[in-house]
Scaffold this active site. Structure first.
Site, PDB file in Angstrom:
ATOM      1  N   PRO A  45      38.748  41.247  35.735  1.00 26.14           N
ATOM      2  CA  PRO A  45      38.491  42.478  35.112  1.00 26.14           C
ATOM      3  C   PRO A  45      37.087  42.488  34.863  1.00 26.14           C
ATOM      4  O   PRO A  45      36.377  41.830  34.502  1.00 26.14           O
ATOM      5  CB  PRO A  45      39.280  42.548  33.633  1.00 26.14           C
ATOM      6  CG  PRO A  45      40.272  41.512  33.847  1.00 26.14           C
ATOM      7  CD  PRO A  45      39.806  40.582  34.772  1.00 26.14           C
ATOM      8  N   GLU A  46      36.584  43.815  35.366  1.00 26.36           N
ATOM      9  CA  GLU A  46      35.115  44.179  35.344  1.00 26.36           C
ATOM     10  C   GLU A  46      34.723  44.906  34.044  1.00 26.36           C
ATOM     11  O   GLU A  46      35.573  45.000  33.333  1.00 26.36           O
ATOM     12  CB  GLU A  46      34.522  44.611  36.601  1.00 26.36           C
ATOM     13  CG  GLU A  46      34.941  43.936  37.765  1.00 26.36           C
ATOM     14  CD  GLU A  46      34.164  44.433  38.969  1.00 26.36           C
ATOM     15  OE1 GLU A  46      33.026  44.635  39.123  1.00 26.36           O
ATOM     16  OE2 GLU A  46      34.801  44.115  40.131  1.00 26.36           O
ATOM     17  N   ARG A  83      22.860  34.796  25.830  1.00 24.44           N
ATOM     18  CA  ARG A  83      22.811  34.263  27.090  1.00 24.44           C
ATOM     19  C   ARG A  83      23.283  35.268  28.311  1.00 24.44           C
ATOM     20  O   ARG A  83      23.263  34.893  29.346  1.00 24.44           O
ATOM     21  CB  ARG A  83      23.835  33.111  27.239  1.00 24.44           C
ATOM     22  CG  ARG A  83      23.746  31.943  26.274  1.00 24.44           C
ATOM     23  CD  ARG A  83      24.583  30.645  26.628  1.00 24.44           C
ATOM     24  NE  ARG A  83      25.971  31.107  26.267  1.00 24.44           N
ATOM     25  CZ  ARG A  83      26.447  30.914  25.044  1.00 24.44           C
ATOM     26  NH1 ARG A  83      25.924  30.210  24.131  1.00 24.44           N
ATOM     27  NH2 ARG A  83      27.974  31.032  24.648  1.00 24.44           N
ATOM     28  N   ARG A  90      32.761  33.608  46.695  1.00 21.83           N
ATOM     29  CA  ARG A  90      33.540  34.794  46.396  1.00 21.83           C
ATOM     30  C   ARG A  90      33.548  35.839  47.559  1.00 21.83           C
ATOM     31  O   ARG A  90      32.333  35.469  48.342  1.00 21.83           O
ATOM     32  CB  ARG A  90      32.720  35.719  45.045  1.00 21.83           C
ATOM     33  CG  ARG A  90      33.039  34.975  43.771  1.00 21.83           C
ATOM     34  CD  ARG A  90      34.435  34.975  43.232  1.00 21.83           C
ATOM     35  NE  ARG A  90      35.180  36.125  43.217  1.00 21.83           N
ATOM     36  CZ  ARG A  90      35.052  37.033  42.175  1.00 21.83           C
ATOM     37  NH1 ARG A  90      34.475  36.658  41.177  1.00 21.83           N
ATOM     38  NH2 ARG A  90      35.532  38.131  42.155  1.00 21.83           N
ATOM     39  N   LYS A 147      31.380  41.297  30.265  1.00 19.92           N
ATOM     40  CA  LYS A 147      32.849  40.856  30.292  1.00 19.92           C
ATOM     41  C   LYS A 147      33.507  40.180  29.090  1.00 19.92           C
ATOM     42  O   LYS A 147      34.632  39.627  29.058  1.00 19.92           O
ATOM     43  CB  LYS A 147      33.243  39.975  31.474  1.00 19.92           C
ATOM     44  CG  LYS A 147      32.953  40.845  32.705  1.00 19.92           C
ATOM     45  CD  LYS A 147      33.066  39.830  34.091  1.00 19.92           C
ATOM     46  CE  LYS A 147      32.570  40.431  35.208  1.00 19.92           C
ATOM     47  NZ  LYS A 147      32.866  39.611  36.436  1.00 19.92           N
ATOM     48  N   ASN A 197      33.077  41.580  41.412  1.00 17.44           N
ATOM     49  CA  ASN A 197      33.194  41.630  42.908  1.00 17.44           C
ATOM     50  C   ASN A 197      33.328  42.830  43.374  1.00 17.44           C
ATOM     51  O   ASN A 197      32.574  43.109  44.520  1.00 17.44           O
ATOM     52  CB  ASN A 197      34.417  40.701  43.432  1.00 17.44           C
ATOM     53  CG  ASN A 197      33.750  39.961  44.845  1.00 17.44           C
ATOM     54  OD1 ASN A 197      32.551  39.945  45.207  1.00 17.44           O
ATOM     55  ND2 ASN A 197      34.988  39.856  45.692  1.00 17.44           N
TER      56      ASN A 197
END
Length: 305
Positions: A2-3, A154, A294, A52, A196
């Site tokens: 999930p984006e 981060r 990917r 995310k 992606n």
């Protein structure tokens, strides 16, 4: 995976249906039993997303931190007072899919609380009128506010937050790197929330060569890339799907094309999962390769640099 727009929708849903509620938190699977015990019986005061990562904030200073990863998903249900998507997360087919359930089928009088857990439910959150089950997440942990801040430190800027200075931070970060743009957009330290699908579509929309190093981009082009990311991901929050094509690419309603004001899945993207098909802009076959383990989709003509 999930984006970012899906995680922001999750944060909004938790805020809408559970904020201000004293929640029962459990771990039917058992893997989160200790963390659940720290949160059980406390009131949800807020929910937030960054990239995310989802953070559910409780009144005693602890948070539930969740990263869905490739296989994580939340299922929801409840009485007629519950509103929202019935499921958000993996598995995916094309882009983002969500199924909506307003709870009317059950009705308030018939709601008997959450059903018996099915499968490996890592954590269950329940209120008087609704419930949420989490399965398959990469990260599920109870953290302090300081630990949550360390996670955020981060991460790169989130286009869906788009805070003052985020655009400048993104641009400066890109221009300082020799890494290809296609890799940078997937680097959560460079920009948080892009996955992606958005990566492929944004590079096409901006006609950018996926292998162009970040430092080979102009400041103006990097700024346009940020602005377009903000726009299309905001659309994803609104629509519950990743749609990157404008309406003139969509077919007629009832003829396999757009339905309910949105395009059919096969009309929603320029290049993602369209390998071998004609580019919607120039007719060149869309190419497919791998970058960083990917799949990468692009048009060799439109994105030639």
């Amino acid at each position: 995976m999930p984006e970012g727009h899906s995680v922001h929708r999750l944060a909004r849903q938790f805020g809408d249906v559970f904020a201000g509620e004293r929640l029962a938190v459990s771990s039917p699977q058992g893997r989160f039993a200790q963390g659940a015990a720290l949160l059980d019986g406390h009131t949800l005061t807020g929910s937030a997303a960054h990239g995310k990562h989802l953070f559910l904030e409780f009144e005693h200073g602890l948070l539930l931190h969740v990263h869905l990863g490739l296989y994580g998903a939340w299922d929801f249900g409840g009485d007629a007072g519950f509103r929202g998507a019935s499921s958000i997360g993996a598995p995916r087919k094309v882009g983002e899919r969500e199924v909506y359930d307003d709870g009317e089928a059950a009705g308030p009088a018939r709601y008997q609380g959450p059903p018996a857990p099915v499968g490996a439910v890592r954590v269950r959150i329940a209120s008087a009128h609704g419930w949420a089950d989490l399965r398959g997440a990469t990260t599920c942990e109870a953290v302090t506010e300081a630990e949550a801040e360390a996670v955020l430190a981060r991460l790169g800027p989130d286009p869906l937050r788009n805070l003052p200075g985020d655009r400048e931070s993104f641009v400066a970060g890109l221009l300082a790197r020799r890494t290809p743009l296609a890799a940078l957009l997937m680097d959560q330290k460079a920009i948080a929330g892009v996955g992606n699908v958005y990566r492929a579509e944004l590079l096409f929309r901006q006609r950018l060569d996926p292998w162009l190093p970040g430092q080979g981009l102009s400041g103006e082009a990097a700024g346009r890339l940020w602005d377009d990311t903000v726009a299309v991901m905001s659309d994803g929050v609104r629509d519950g799907r990743i749609i990157t094509t404008p309406p003139h690419y969509w077919g007629a309603p009832g003829a396999g094309g757009s339905r309910g004001g949105l395009p059919a899945p096969e009309e929603s993207h320029f290049v993602y999962r369209r390998q071998g098909l004609d580019c919607r802009h120039c007719g060149t076959p869309v190419a497919l390769t791998e970058l960083g383990a990917r799949k990468l989709y692009w048009c060799p003509a439109c994105q030639s640099g």
